[in-house]
Design a protein around this motif. Sequence first.
Motif, mmCIF file in Angstrom:
data_model
loop_
_atom_site.group_PDB
_atom_site.id
_atom_site.type_symbol
_atom_site.label_atom_id
_atom_site.label_comp_id
_atom_site.label_asym_id
_atom_site.label_seq_id
_atom_site.Cartn_x
_atom_site.Cartn_y
_atom_site.Cartn_z
ATOM 1 N N LEU A 25 -1.989 8.478 -3.550
ATOM 2 C CA LEU A 25 -2.934 8.347 -2.635
ATOM 3 C C LEU A 25 -3.110 9.393 -1.695
ATOM 4 C CD1 LEU A 25 -4.827 5.785 -1.684
ATOM 5 C CD2 LEU A 25 -3.189 5.294 0.115
ATOM 6 N N LYS A 26 -4.382 9.750 -1.824
ATOM 7 C CA LYS A 26 -4.497 11.166 -0.869
ATOM 8 C C LYS A 26 -5.347 10.685 0.511
ATOM 9 C CE LYS A 26 -5.058 14.192 -4.995
ATOM 10 N NZ LYS A 26 -5.952 15.076 -5.482
ATOM 11 N N LEU A 27 -6.160 9.759 0.544
ATOM 12 C CA LEU A 27 -6.924 9.184 1.606
ATOM 13 C C LEU A 27 -6.659 7.909 1.704
ATOM 14 C CD1 LEU A 27 -10.828 10.311 2.310
ATOM 15 C CD2 LEU A 27 -10.033 8.117 2.302
ATOM 16 N N ILE A 62 0.737 -1.034 -0.051
ATOM 17 C CA ILE A 62 -0.019 0.153 0.093
ATOM 18 C C ILE A 62 0.991 1.361 -0.083
ATOM 19 C CG2 ILE A 62 -1.495 1.354 1.438
ATOM 20 C CD1 ILE A 62 -3.009 -1.294 2.204
ATOM 21 N N PHE A 63 1.907 0.976 0.556
ATOM 22 C CA PHE A 63 2.817 2.336 0.660
ATOM 23 C C PHE A 63 3.480 2.741 -0.697
ATOM 24 C CE2 PHE A 63 3.492 0.328 5.145
ATOM 25 C CZ PHE A 63 2.239 0.975 5.722
ATOM 26 N N LEU A 70 4.039 7.596 1.330
ATOM 27 C CA LEU A 70 2.817 8.132 0.614
ATOM 28 C C LEU A 70 2.873 9.584 0.608
ATOM 29 C CD1 LEU A 70 0.297 5.869 2.695
ATOM 30 C CD2 LEU A 70 1.155 5.582 0.396
ATOM 31 N N ARG A 71 3.636 9.818 -0.402
ATOM 32 C CA ARG A 71 3.933 11.406 -0.441
ATOM 33 C C ARG A 71 2.929 12.631 -0.767
ATOM 34 N NH1 ARG A 71 9.361 11.942 -0.813
ATOM 35 N NH2 ARG A 71 10.429 9.935 0.321
ATOM 36 N N VAL A 100 7.980 9.814 10.991
ATOM 37 C CA VAL A 100 8.348 9.778 9.497
ATOM 38 C C VAL A 100 7.324 10.699 8.607
ATOM 39 C CG1 VAL A 100 9.274 7.425 9.530
ATOM 40 C CG2 VAL A 100 6.670 8.051 9.339
ATOM 41 N N PHE A 101 6.698 11.949 9.622
ATOM 42 C CA PHE A 101 5.812 12.645 8.925
ATOM 43 C C PHE A 101 6.263 13.767 8.209
ATOM 44 C CE2 PHE A 101 3.573 10.206 11.987
ATOM 45 C CZ PHE A 101 2.203 9.632 11.181
ATOM 46 N N HIS A 102 7.690 14.027 8.285
ATOM 47 C CA HIS A 102 8.225 15.246 8.056
ATOM 48 C C HIS A 102 8.099 15.287 6.199
ATOM 49 C CE1 HIS A 102 11.287 12.082 8.624
ATOM 50 N NE2 HIS A 102 11.793 12.473 7.415
#
Length: 853
Positions: A232-234, A226-227, A253-254, A273-275
């Motif tokens: 993918l937005k949602l 999935i990654f 998932l950029r 990892v959200f940076h």
Amino acid sequence: MAVQDLWVLFLVLGFLMFRAQVLQSQNLTCSQNDLKALQDFMRGLKLPIQGWNATDSSSPDCCNWLGITCTSSSSLGLVNDSVDSGRVTKLELPNRRLNGELVESIGSLDQLRTLNLSHNFLKNSLPFSLFHFPKLEFLDLNSNDFSGSIPQSINLPSIIFLDISSNYLNGSLPTHICQNSSGIQALGLAVNYFSGTLSPGLGSCTTLEHLCLGMNDLTGGISEDIFQLQKLKLLGLQDNKLSGNLSAGISKLRSLERLDISSNGFSGTIPDVFHSLSKFKFFLGHSNDFVGTIPHSLANSPSLNLLNLRNNSLGGIIDLNCSALTNLSSLDLASNNFSGRVPVNLPSCKNLKNINLARNKFTGQIPESFRDFQGLSFLSFSNCSISNLSSALQILQQCKNLTTLVLTLNFHGEALPDNPVLHFENLKVLVMANCKLTGSMPQWLAGSYKLQLVDLSWNRLTGPIPSWFGGFVNLFYLDLSNNSFTGEIPKSLTGLPSLINRSISIEDPSPDFPFFLSRNQSGRGLQYNQVWSFPSTLALSDNLLTGRIWPEFGNLKKLHVFELSYNRLSGPIPSELSGMTSLETLYLSHNNLSGNIPWSLVNLSFLSKFSVAYNQLHGKIPTGSQFMTFPNSSFEGNHLCGDHGAPPCPKSDQVSPEASGKSGRNKVVVIVGMVVGIFFGTAFLLTLMTMIVLRANSRGEVDPEWVDAGADDKELEEFGSGLVVLLQNKECYKDLSLENLLKSTNNFDQANIIGCGGFGLVYRATLPDGRKLAIKRLSGDCGQMDREFHAEMKKENRESEVFDPFIYDKQNDKELHRVFEIACLCLSEYPKLRPSTEQLVSWLDNIDTNTNT
């Protein structure tokens, strides 16, 4: 002007092209292949579709039928067609109450581009041919009653949008859909019963933007492929049984904007990892088992708009970089283990409006920096051990946009300040319950004229209840119970406009945060997800109030809960209280009331909780209607006679038919009706085990509400919001429809009420063919029934508190929770999540079978 003229030209040309397409569709003759396929589709339905002449051989032109769009075969490039006929390219019949099943021959519509049959009552398995349309681009079957598994073979090479959410589909998740459907952009599989692990396969849908898998029974972790979905937005995975650590692969998932993994079993720390997610706006991770602190990359995300990590085990100090969190507007970190001081820098988050930090382990006071919190609208610090109420109010009054303030279980034993300079002009909700506050009702509160809900219960406040409460035009909920107020009940309360007509528009200050209503000092209470869901209430019990009950209270036609127990009230019970036609709860016990129980109260058709115990009442206990359903304890401690365990009445105390407002004949009818009502009510309670009346507040990614239903359809859905039909033979009622129920009860007219319990009214219904049955129309708010509540109960080992102790049986725990789950489905705010009558009876039969074995 030239630019404006150009836009006008484009609009005119667009309209002409659309008009030409419509005329072309109307002038085309339906191909025989498509006509036969539609006729077969029609045969799979229980009732014909209005506007379809499927059996009229003289009018076979299906291109003119409702919901059908045709395109000429030549326009489609079908050179093999000998005649330029109309080929069906769109079949759109949402919200049409279609009942039946999809037949296999629907696959013969080989030129179909759009198939929309959403929000209907179609059932049984999905045909194999449905997943082999060569041209299909748009498939929407959400909010039906389809069941079974998805075929292992799927070939939809042109599909872009596929939504089969809100059904009863089961089996493994159809991740193999991506093998031949790589161009799909939106995939909705939420609100079903798919189970097993999230197996690989979805990573092949390289163009996928929306993936909604919430509210299933998926287990394990998130599949690594999935990654790979770079567009993918949602990603919606909420309300499943996923577990383990949240993978750091999320960082790949950029394009991700919204991640919902709430109400699962994820554990460990949240990966930092959200940076790398520059577009990330919404993170819903509440009701899991996360530990540790808030990741640095989340605490510094400039794109983040909403952060909800409520109901986890996060701890430490809340360290948010507000200079970086420039778009954060909603922060919910309630029910965790955060400690230390309340973060002083929160006002620096310039767009932050809603804060919920309840049930943490803070110390100290509200920071002085909150004076500059101009954007703050919702603030909850309940159960956080905050101190210095005087300082807190002086600081928070500077928040000019503050509408909701919840400070329950803080400031223990402090005085409620009476500082005249305090002013909360825009405050709508004030909750400071169970703080053991002392003092009297402060005059400054009179200036908060926009108040809609006030809860100051379980304190130690004294003095009179001010009359200025009656001047609050929008006030519909006032709880001052369990204090030491003295004097008379202000007569001004009898004129509260919102309790007379309830016509005000009550805004929900924060749809993301739940509210709780506690009915005892230590209990968790009910959860309400919108302020306007609270029942309209006047709760003045457990005080030292004296004087009489004003007859004018009968004007409050929209009041649902009226509690005056445990006071020192005297005088008679006014017969005018029968004017409170919406009343569900009337508690007058443990006072010094005298006289008779007014027979007019028999007319309160919605009354389900009633007590006049331990007063100085005498005379005959009224009979009929709701009074037949109240326990004996509602009347004990008086000098009453008649029913409910009281001694027989002497002839001198017998009430004449005139006194009761009924003729002798009408009394017999009422008594017979109530016997029937008790019979059916008892059968209902035994069958559903006193079904808890709560409304699930499912927040799946797919909206199952009606899109363009007419007014009549909406009214029907409102009536159907909570119906349980009591059947003796389910085979005889398979075709029972909501329209028939409305007709047979005269739109649930009060004249057909034969009983009531704590969960709704029971109506007598006579069907056109003479068959008789009882229908229970459920009512209530199901907020605490959602899976988040289950998760927190599991976390705190409090499952048994969900059930009445008289019915809870640990040995049958699974069966009880299954009934609990069915009750939630019956009362879902989304009509399509509610089971049909046939399904309900079948489920209950299965529970009974399993229990007996």
